[in-house]
Design a protein around this motif. Structure first.
Motif, mmCIF file in Angstrom:
data_model
loop_
_atom_site.group_PDB
_atom_site.id
_atom_site.type_symbol
_atom_site.label_atom_id
_atom_site.label_comp_id
_atom_site.label_asym_id
_atom_site.label_seq_id
_atom_site.Cartn_x
_atom_site.Cartn_y
_atom_site.Cartn_z
ATOM 1 N N THR A 120 5.083 -14.368 -15.949
ATOM 2 C CA THR A 120 4.506 -13.130 -16.461
ATOM 3 C C THR A 120 4.507 -12.079 -15.359
ATOM 4 O OG1 THR A 120 2.578 -12.143 -17.581
ATOM 5 C CG2 THR A 120 2.113 -13.751 -15.858
ATOM 6 N N ALA A 121 4.776 -10.840 -15.729
ATOM 7 C CA ALA A 121 4.774 -9.749 -14.759
ATOM 8 C C ALA A 121 3.362 -9.472 -14.268
ATOM 9 C CB ALA A 121 5.358 -8.487 -15.388
ATOM 10 N N LEU A 122 3.254 -9.072 -13.016
ATOM 11 C CA LEU A 122 1.977 -8.660 -12.443
ATOM 12 C C LEU A 122 1.778 -7.162 -12.669
ATOM 13 C CD1 LEU A 122 2.136 -10.576 -9.036
ATOM 14 C CD2 LEU A 122 0.991 -11.290 -11.150
ATOM 15 N N GLY A 123 0.534 -6.757 -12.815
ATOM 16 C CA GLY A 123 0.225 -5.354 -13.027
ATOM 17 C C GLY A 123 0.780 -4.478 -11.914
ATOM 18 N N PHE A 197 9.507 -10.427 -6.105
ATOM 19 C CA PHE A 197 8.431 -11.269 -5.592
ATOM 20 C C PHE A 197 7.981 -12.220 -6.691
ATOM 21 C CE2 PHE A 197 3.901 -12.172 -5.132
ATOM 22 C CZ PHE A 197 3.775 -12.541 -3.811
ATOM 23 N N LEU A 198 7.794 -13.474 -6.328
ATOM 24 C CA LEU A 198 7.341 -14.494 -7.270
ATOM 25 C C LEU A 198 6.171 -15.249 -6.639
ATOM 26 C CD1 LEU A 198 8.461 -15.285 -10.090
ATOM 27 C CD2 LEU A 198 9.644 -17.192 -8.964
ATOM 28 N N LEU A 199 5.190 -15.622 -7.453
ATOM 29 C CA LEU A 199 3.952 -16.213 -6.949
ATOM 30 C C LEU A 199 3.531 -17.395 -7.812
ATOM 31 C CD1 LEU A 199 1.179 -15.793 -5.219
ATOM 32 C CD2 LEU A 199 0.435 -14.511 -7.226
ATOM 33 N N ARG A 200 3.036 -18.472 -7.182
ATOM 34 C CA ARG A 200 2.335 -19.487 -7.950
ATOM 35 C C ARG A 200 1.098 -18.827 -8.560
ATOM 36 N NH1 ARG A 200 1.142 -25.049 -8.284
ATOM 37 N NH2 ARG A 200 2.666 -25.629 -6.677
ATOM 38 N N SER A 201 0.850 -19.044 -9.831
ATOM 39 C CA SER A 201 -0.289 -18.419 -10.504
ATOM 40 C C SER A 201 -1.605 -18.701 -9.777
ATOM 41 C CB SER A 201 -0.411 -18.928 -11.938
ATOM 42 O OG SER A 201 0.485 -18.265 -12.789
ATOM 43 N N THR A 218 1.347 0.931 -2.296
ATOM 44 C CA THR A 218 0.857 2.223 -1.813
ATOM 45 C C THR A 218 1.706 3.359 -2.367
ATOM 46 O OG1 THR A 218 0.090 1.142 0.216
ATOM 47 C CG2 THR A 218 0.293 3.550 0.247
ATOM 48 N N ASP A 219 3.015 3.144 -2.398
ATOM 49 C CA ASP A 219 3.948 4.106 -2.972
ATOM 50 C C ASP A 219 4.608 3.448 -4.180
ATOM 51 O OD1 ASP A 219 5.887 5.899 -3.682
ATOM 52 O OD2 ASP A 219 6.854 5.986 -1.697
ATOM 53 N N PRO A 220 4.211 3.826 -5.408
ATOM 54 C CA PRO A 220 4.797 3.197 -6.596
ATOM 55 C C PRO A 220 6.314 3.314 -6.656
ATOM 56 C CG PRO A 220 2.843 4.458 -7.180
ATOM 57 C CD PRO A 220 3.149 4.782 -5.752
ATOM 58 N N ALA A 221 6.877 4.318 -6.005
ATOM 59 C CA ALA A 221 8.337 4.477 -6.016
ATOM 60 C C ALA A 221 9.032 3.351 -5.257
ATOM 61 C CB ALA A 221 8.719 5.830 -5.423
ATOM 62 N N LYS A 222 8.282 2.653 -4.405
ATOM 63 C CA LYS A 222 8.844 1.560 -3.620
ATOM 64 C C LYS A 222 8.478 0.190 -4.195
ATOM 65 C CE LYS A 222 8.885 4.252 0.672
ATOM 66 N NZ LYS A 222 8.391 4.333 2.074
ATOM 67 N N ALA A 223 7.930 0.181 -5.402
ATOM 68 C CA ALA A 223 7.545 -1.090 -6.027
ATOM 69 C C ALA A 223 8.780 -1.925 -6.347
ATOM 70 C CB ALA A 223 6.752 -0.820 -7.308
ATOM 71 N N ILE A 224 8.618 -3.231 -6.286
ATOM 72 C CA ILE A 224 9.680 -4.163 -6.671
ATOM 73 C C ILE A 224 9.177 -5.018 -7.825
ATOM 74 C CG2 ILE A 224 10.716 -4.256 -4.369
ATOM 75 C CD1 ILE A 224 9.295 -6.943 -3.928
ATOM 76 N N PRO A 225 10.072 -5.679 -8.561
ATOM 77 C CA PRO A 225 9.625 -6.581 -9.619
ATOM 78 C C PRO A 225 8.748 -7.687 -9.019
ATOM 79 C CG PRO A 225 11.975 -6.139 -9.827
ATOM 80 C CD PRO A 225 11.547 -5.584 -8.504
ATOM 81 N N ALA A 226 7.632 -7.961 -9.673
ATOM 82 C CA ALA A 226 6.692 -8.966 -9.174
ATOM 83 C C ALA A 226 6.131 -9.759 -10.349
ATOM 84 C CB ALA A 226 5.552 -8.295 -8.401
ATOM 85 N N ALA A 227 6.136 -11.074 -10.218
ATOM 86 C CA ALA A 227 5.704 -11.926 -11.328
ATOM 87 C C ALA A 227 5.028 -13.177 -10.809
ATOM 88 C CB ALA A 227 6.910 -12.310 -12.201
ATOM 89 N N ALA A 228 4.284 -13.842 -11.699
ATOM 90 C CA ALA A 228 3.672 -15.140 -11.408
ATOM 91 C C ALA A 228 4.271 -16.173 -12.343
ATOM 92 C CB ALA A 228 2.165 -15.071 -11.607
ATOM 93 N N ILE A 229 4.372 -17.402 -11.854
ATOM 94 C CA ILE A 229 4.833 -18.503 -12.698
ATOM 95 C C ILE A 229 3.710 -19.523 -12.822
ATOM 96 C CG2 ILE A 229 7.282 -18.204 -12.225
ATOM 97 C CD1 ILE A 229 7.113 -20.463 -10.179
ATOM 98 N N SER A 230 3.728 -20.293 -13.899
ATOM 99 C CA SER A 230 2.675 -21.263 -14.151
ATOM 100 C C SER A 230 2.630 -22.325 -13.059
ATOM 101 C CB SER A 230 2.896 -21.933 -15.508
ATOM 102 O OG SER A 230 3.975 -22.845 -15.442
#
Length: 480
Positions: A120-123, A197-201, A218-230
């Motif tokens: 699932t994507a992170l906020g 970026f991927l994270l253990r939930s 800090t700068d939304p223009a520099k955001a990358i895809p970020a998600a958590a996995i179960s």
């Protein structure tokens, strides 16, 4: 001349700088209020208004992503419920924040062994390119390990933080560690040139459901895809990385920020008998993540505090001060509602005599802590004694900021009371599709209502205050 008159004359003749200093008066709760609180507690243990509220909220409105399609519907629902329950005043105060949207998400290992992942994507995550991205995974077991890695090893790869699984603990203390990784990790990975970026939930369960939650750029223009996995999928990925063969992953996230959104805190008040401008501040956050129906996070908190205030409003004799309930906007993505309330009310923060927010689920309250002026510590002890029959312990040495949204209000000077819930089960469901009504135990929910009703009533009945004033608790380090 009588001796007492002689003393008064002598004191009057002293220079102002050397006159005796009056000892501070201790805050005290009258015995009549304590007796009434006992009856209130027993009534609350038989009251099902809170369950009816969270049932209706999750059924009629459902998930309440801040700025999403149900945001306004939830506010209108809350206003109608406050009015139907007989609150004397109901109003809103504006809250603005970035509008983040989630449309679709998927993840899968493509090599060395093809496996789908529950993700699932992170906020505040950015979207992947259309069709997703494919990249090699580089794994770390801590933020420090990732920070120490040379940038060239990270550049263009999917950073995976395989942090330890949360333990199921009654005080939820592992959450702070995990959430720090979730919030700060993606930006740190982006600075090193990571593709995603991927994270253990951050959760204590073994369900194949991913836990979402906010991250920060800090700068939304520099955001990358970020998600958590179960958690089970994190175990799978850990095992595959241990084989020493390059692991490649496909990640597709359709999400991102779409401008700003104008929401609102919804506020209601039960008017006090003799000091109506002063109030006990309570509530919960009305928003939720969009995966479940927001029952325990934080429909329960809104319902608990609303039901408790409603019981106080039905008393034959109300407390001296008012009870103010706030359904805060967008707690999940950055405490926006609490911060807005603090900003809009900081000039009169002394009128918020004490505050306690419910945002820890619906299981029973185990412990009471508080941050108040020294002269009010005995009054907190009186409240604790009234809560003891509910199985609630008092830790007089631990601080209490009041709760998540109220931490911002406490920071500008409000005295804080924290009612700590048992979170053993909470982080199994927190921020997942499993945050649904069936997780609420009506008996434990009533214990929460009873605790809030008693604490609110006694504090609002106190003779004296708890120390709220601009900057009063600036040195408080908050709850652990």
């Amino acid at each position: 001349m009588p001796r007492i008159v002689t003393l008064c004359v002598a004191l009057a003749l002293l220079p102002i700088g050397v006159r005796a200093v009056e000892p501070a008066t201790a805050t005290n709760i009258p015995q009549a209020a304590i007796n009434a609180a006992g009856e209130l507690r027993e009534r609350a243990l038989k009251d099902d208004v809170a369950y009816a509220l969270v049932d209706d909220l999750t059924t009629r409105i459902g998930p309440r992503l801040a700025g999403g399609e149900n945001d306004l519907a939830a506010r209108e629902w809350m206003i109608a419920k406050f009015k139907a329950l007989g609150f004397d005043k109901v109003w809103t105060e504006p809250v603005s924040y970035p509008k983040w949207v989630r449309r679709s998400e998927s993840a899968a290992i493509v090599a060395p062994f093809a496996q789908s992942l529950a993700a699932t994507a992170l906020g505040y995550s950015a979207a992947t390119p259309p069709g997703g991205l494919d990249a090699e995974v580089i794994g770390f077991d801590s933020l420090d390990a990732m920070k120490a890695a040379p940038d060239y090893q990270v550049k263009g790869k999917i950073v995976y933080l395989g942090i330890p699984r949360m333990r199921a603990l009654s005080d939820g203390r592992d959450y702070g560690t995990g959430s720090t990784v979730r919030v700060t990790g993606p930006e740190l990975a982006a600075a090193k040139g990571a593709a995603a970026f991927l994270l253990r939930s951050v959760g204590s369960d073994n369900n194949r459901l991913a836990h979402t939650g906010v991250t920060h750029f800090t700068d939304p223009a520099k955001a990358i895809p970020a998600a958590a996995i179960s958690n089970p999928d994190a175990d799978l990925l850990d095992n595959m990385l241990k084989l020493g063969t390059p692991v490649k992953l496909h990640l597709a996230l359709d999400c991102g920020i779409e401008g700003s959104y104008n929401g609102a805190n919804v506020i209601a008040e039960i008017t006090g008998r003799s000091r109506p401008r002063e109030y006990f501040l309570t509530g919960g956050h009305l928003d939720s993540w969009d995966l479940g129906t927001g029952a325990i996070d934080d429909g329960a908190g809104v319902a608990i505090t609303t039901a408790a205030a409603h019981l106080i409003g039905q008393l034959r004799e109300r407390p001296a001060r008012s009870i103010r309930v706030v359904a805060f906007a967008n707690e999940e993505s950055g405490l926006f509602g609490g911060k807005a309330y603090a900003t809009q009310n900081h000039n009169e923060i002394g009128k918020a005599i004490l505050g306690a927010e419910s945002d820890g689920g619906a299981d029973r309250i185990l412990k009471l802590t508080a941050t108040v002026k020294p002269e009010a510590r005995a009054a907190i002890g009186q409240i604790a004694a009234a809560l003891a029959p509910l199985g609630i312990e008092y830790d007089a040495n631990a601080p209490g900021s009041g709760g998540s949204d109220l931490s911002a209000v406490h920071a500008v000077g409000m005295a804080g009371l924290s009612l700590h819930q048992d979170t053993t089960r909470y982080f199994d469901w927190h921020h997942t599709a499993n945050d649904t009504l069936d997780k609420i135990d009506p008996v434990q929910l009533r214990q929460n209502v009873a605790a809030y009703a008693v604490a609110m009533f006694l504090a609002a009945s106190a003779e004296g205050d708890f120390g709220s004033a601009a900057g009063a608790f600036a040195d408080d380090k908050g709850e652990h």
